[in-house]
Enzyme design. Structure first.
Site, PDB file in Angstrom:
ATOM      1  N   ASP B 202     -19.707  66.379   0.383  1.00  0.00           N
ATOM      2  CA  ASP B 202     -21.118  66.254   0.764  1.00  0.00           C
ATOM      3  C   ASP B 202     -21.556  67.430   1.642  1.00  0.00           C
ATOM      4  OD1 ASP B 202     -23.586  65.326   1.679  1.00  0.00           O
ATOM      5  OD2 ASP B 202     -22.753  63.673   2.856  1.00  0.00           O
ATOM      6  N   HIS B 375     -25.260  61.628   7.061  1.00  0.00           N
ATOM      7  CA  HIS B 375     -24.437  62.727   6.533  1.00  0.00           C
ATOM      8  C   HIS B 375     -23.742  63.485   7.658  1.00  0.00           C
ATOM      9  CE1 HIS B 375     -26.129  62.301   2.467  1.00  0.00           C
ATOM     10  NE2 HIS B 375     -27.252  62.011   3.089  1.00  0.00           N
TER      11      HIS B 375
END
EC number: 3.1.-.-
Lengths: 562, 562
Positions: B202, B375
């Site tokens: 990610d 995130h």
């Protein structure tokens, strides 16, 4: 249409007529009336909101002043940004072409705008001297220095028989501005001593904690970034930010790079600023395209507009590899020395991604300290209120939430809550011997500029554009013998922005069949109910598209009677 | 159309086929091939970019896999966000309805999505156990816990004869997640020891310095904010963020407020999460609308969707005063516990301003610590790379600039630069005994969903919609006797989204006159050049509109031959 405001001949009363800029960013325009005479402060435009599809610019509706032209003594401009001067070329004539007052750069930029609309002659532009009171009917206007993201910004003290108004313009309290001319804190303190009945102050950054950084900090970043670059350096910034441009030019010179300037407004503004001595640069720093192409990449810097990802700008075309003369190569550095203006984020990040795809390194607001705001943050606003200690306060320049928060800040600084007024456009304020109170509402609004048309588009057309944008258009053509009701042609359906040709052929044939069946049910012999049939055709297709595809195109039935 | 990828029967070679999610936010979908068999990781949708006018959703084009349906062994889902599962209801059938694997909440949310499209039956959904290897042909898949802004997120280790791939899914390293289940750092370390040939991680927050704050910090803010509120409290958040919802419910209970839940997806997701034990809440906390209306404002909390300013959401309607049952009153508090998703800023700030106008106090991301990202920030990514020490790296989930920066970060952490691959969608990567290299390009793309239509709109229709959006449409109708060339009707012009009726009447009459003059110049008797006349009419009007108004409407001439 509300009636135009009634003049008041009473010199002990003062009226504030906000025509734009309250509860919105842009369109800044405020009229102040005393003894039947009017002064206007700023006359700005607004860049269109996302829902204003296809609109180029928005300007304030000045209908409320149209009957009062003869009473307008002048227009005072605080600084040269578009949201403070940009509507003037469109409205000067409407306002009876009164004299315009401003600092040298402000008027220099305005002259460019006026000549673009071929309006050189009617404008009577008067350069003001800071701290030199100017007598205009019952008003005395005194401009004073404020720092902002443009050179030659000013605030205005208006002395009137009904009281003193202090208007900050857009400002910050930059202690180390590039030109060494900080906001005139001494004057603000003197205003506090003289007594300010009404303060009008910039609210844009009231949500930002602490202090806005000094413009000089950007120079520091540029001076550390640029010498470390190996390839070409491209810097994009706002063409009106002359101090930023000065610092970019200085950093280029320090790094031994020569500068190619690109972009119509950038070239024009640099010319005006140099002419007025606001920008100091050695003649041999600038190069033309031919020289730019012959010098090695680490010897050049391209200064350009386009920092907002405007699709037609040179920078966007360079990023897309579409520019004929200018290109981005791997190893180049692009610096966006600018703000991500709300609404433009997607366009800007798309530009950045494209630049990365070309192999450039890119610096921007969210990753490098490459931009500072021109507006005062919360602590600076507190300093302002502490110095001025106004009797009444109207927050200006900001969205509604900014105005509310600025009013709260004023009351936290000791102003009685009843003396802070969050006004909307059109909501007048009356200031008299007994204090201030809300007056009548006057007509205000937004006029759309699209191409050469001013005000020939309204909310109906914008609603249709939104409908067309989201769903496309479907036209239905049908020709009928008006005597017999016989169908001479059609129904034929064609669409745009609705369905691909591949998928649409059979589908639209089915839609035509639906219309045919509808027409079969109607007796077309009864002449005169064509309008009814139009309505029925539209309903029939609306149902069909909704049922089969869950879509709602704009349906335009057209029935010819022959 | 490029040929569909050739299967490789070689078990020592592995191919990565990125179908979406590289260089864009959303559309996450990746196929991994080994020994002729394929596993798919995630199958997400994308919310439309601003230029995709009127489009509801975007899904990946899976043409490249269409010939390979029989080789697809399964679809592994990392978590239940729309950008990871949302395209599955549209594509499951196209992919041959292979079995789908995921954690309980992921599958629970997917089931809701499938049943919305009436697809319950064909889906074979298999709940996975974390850290329980799952044998699928030549692959062995092991799911492991990662923290993210949704409950039950997982990363996946794929062991294959050709090497080990570690896929992080969307993740952060939250040390204090709400459910006490942090990212499985021990497993990441064990992966490092076992040897990871390829890491996929990610990249969304690679531009953020430091660490992303823990989800629990939002709970602290809520617990300090809500008890201080006097009126109603309205909290808006993402309906999939079950931990956030848990904390909001806890804060409500702590403050003695009962909760009305609003919004279709909020109600559905809370039901699923409660059923699966992911959300723990006392039964009597929730109230219905009737109870909500009878309780005093300081005893209720409204939990709702609509944090992105979606115009039809309850929150937007409440802000506009258009909601029948729910209203905002002065003294109420609204908390937007959510991110300003890029592209939505204007809609969100407009919502906030409206709420202020109703007298509410509003807390949001930019003014209060009321939201944290799901995130990993830069330092967390460094921890990941340090634990896993992969041989090769492909950054995923991010715009192009994020992928470039994440690849740089990997090389800063010691990975040879040649082993970090910034891939684009469709760019395959081959991993074999001799390392990794770029393979052939496969077909990828974006399929638009508009209403019930999937893929029946393309770039041509979007271009037309943009044209219509910015300039409106002008129709020209003309009926001609095809034998004699006599004009039977028209030219008649009517427009939408172009000019007001007031201004348009005379103006469009002038345009009709231009067309009439054009037709006079042409001999209409030569049957067969109607298409040419259509082109000439369009050109004539384009010039006229351009010259007079500088506008470019979509011009649709329609010539009937009778």
């Amino acid at each position: 249409m509300t009636p135009s405001p009634n003049p008041t001949d009473d010199f002990r009363t003062l009226r504030l007529l906000p025509l734009g800029g309250l509860g919105e960013i842009g369109l800044n325009m405020l009229a102040v009336e005393c003894g039947g005479k009017i002064l206007i402060i700023d006359c700005g435009l607004m860049f269109p909101e996302p829902y204003m599809l296809g609109i180029d610019l928005v300007i304030p509706d000045v209908s409320a002043l149209r009957q009062r032209r003869d009473d307008i003594l002048g227009i005072l401009l605080t600084h040269g940004h578009e949201d403070h001067i940009g509507a003037l070329p469109y409205l000067l004539d409407d306002l009876g072409s009164p004299p315009v007052y401003g600092t040298p750069l402000t008027l220099g930029l305005l002259k460019n705008r006026l000549s673009e609309r071929r309006l050189d002659s009617p404008a009577r532009l008067h350069t003001v001297q800071l701290r030199q009171p100017l007598k205009l009917g019952p008003f005395e206007a005194e401009f004073f220095r404020v720092t902002h993201s443009i050179v030659d910004g000013a605030g205005i003290l208006l002395r009137t028989p009904a009281g003193n108004i202090l208007h900050t313009g857009d400002f910050k309290l930059d202690p180390t501005p590039v030109d060494g001319q900080p906001t005139d804190l001494g004057f603000l303190a003197a205003c506090g001593s003289e007594g300010i009945d009404l303060l009008l102050a910039d609210s844009t950054n009231v949500e930002n904690e602490g202090h806005t950084l000094s413009e000089k900090s950007v120079g520091d970043t540029l001076n550390s970034l640029i010498p470390a670059c190996r390839g070409k350096v491209v810097v994009s910034t706002f063409s009106s930010n002359i101090h930023r441009i000065q610092q970019i030019l200085n950093a280029a010179a320090n790094a031994g790079r020569r500068v190619l300037v690109n972009g119509r407004s950038m070239i024009a503004n640099i010319a005006v600023a140099r002419e007025l001595g606001c920008l100091r640069v050695a003649d041999d720093l600038f190069i033309d395209l031919r020289q730019y192409e012959t010098l090695s990449p680490h010897r050049v810097l391209l200064l350009t507009t386009g920092s907002q990802g405007e699709p037609l700008s040179a920078l966007s075309r360079m990023a897309a590899g579409d520019h004929k003369q200018l290109e981005i190569a791997p190893g180049d550095t692009v610096i966006l020395s600018s703000k991500f203006i709300p609404g433009n984020e997607k366009a800007i990040t798309s530009l950045i991604n494209q630049l990365f795809r070309r192999g450039a390194d890119v610096h921007y607001e969210t990753t490098s300290e490459i931009h500072v705001s021109g507006h005062a943050s919360k602590e600076e606003l507190k300093t302002l209120h502490a110095l001025v200690r106004p009797r009444h306060f109207v927050p200006i320049h900001g969205e509604y939430r900014h105005l509310v928060r600025h009013a709260r800040l004023a009351t936290e600084m000791g102003l009685p809550a009843a003396n802070a007024f969050v006004l909307s456009n059109g909501q007048t304020l009356v200031l008299g011997p007994d204090g201030a109170h809300r007056g009548e509402e006057i007509e205000t609004g937004r006029i759309f500029v699209d191409g050469r048309g001013v005000g020939d588009l309204g909310s109906v057309e914008l609603r249709d554009r939104r409908h067309l944008a989201n769903h496309g258009v479907v036209n239905v053509i049908l020709a009928i013998n008006q005597k017999t009701g016989e169908i001479l042609y059609g129904p034929e359906i064609f669409s745009r922005g609705f369905i691909t040709e591949d998928c649409g052929g059979d589908y639209l044939a089915r839609a035509e069949q639906e219309v045919r069946e509808l027409l079969d049910q109607h007796s077309l012999e009864t002449v005169g109910d064509w309008e009814e049939i139009r309505v029925e055709v539209r309903k029939c297709l609306r149902r069909f598209f909704n049922r089969t595809l869950d879509r709602r195109p704009l349906i335009l039935p057209f029935i010819l009677e022959l």
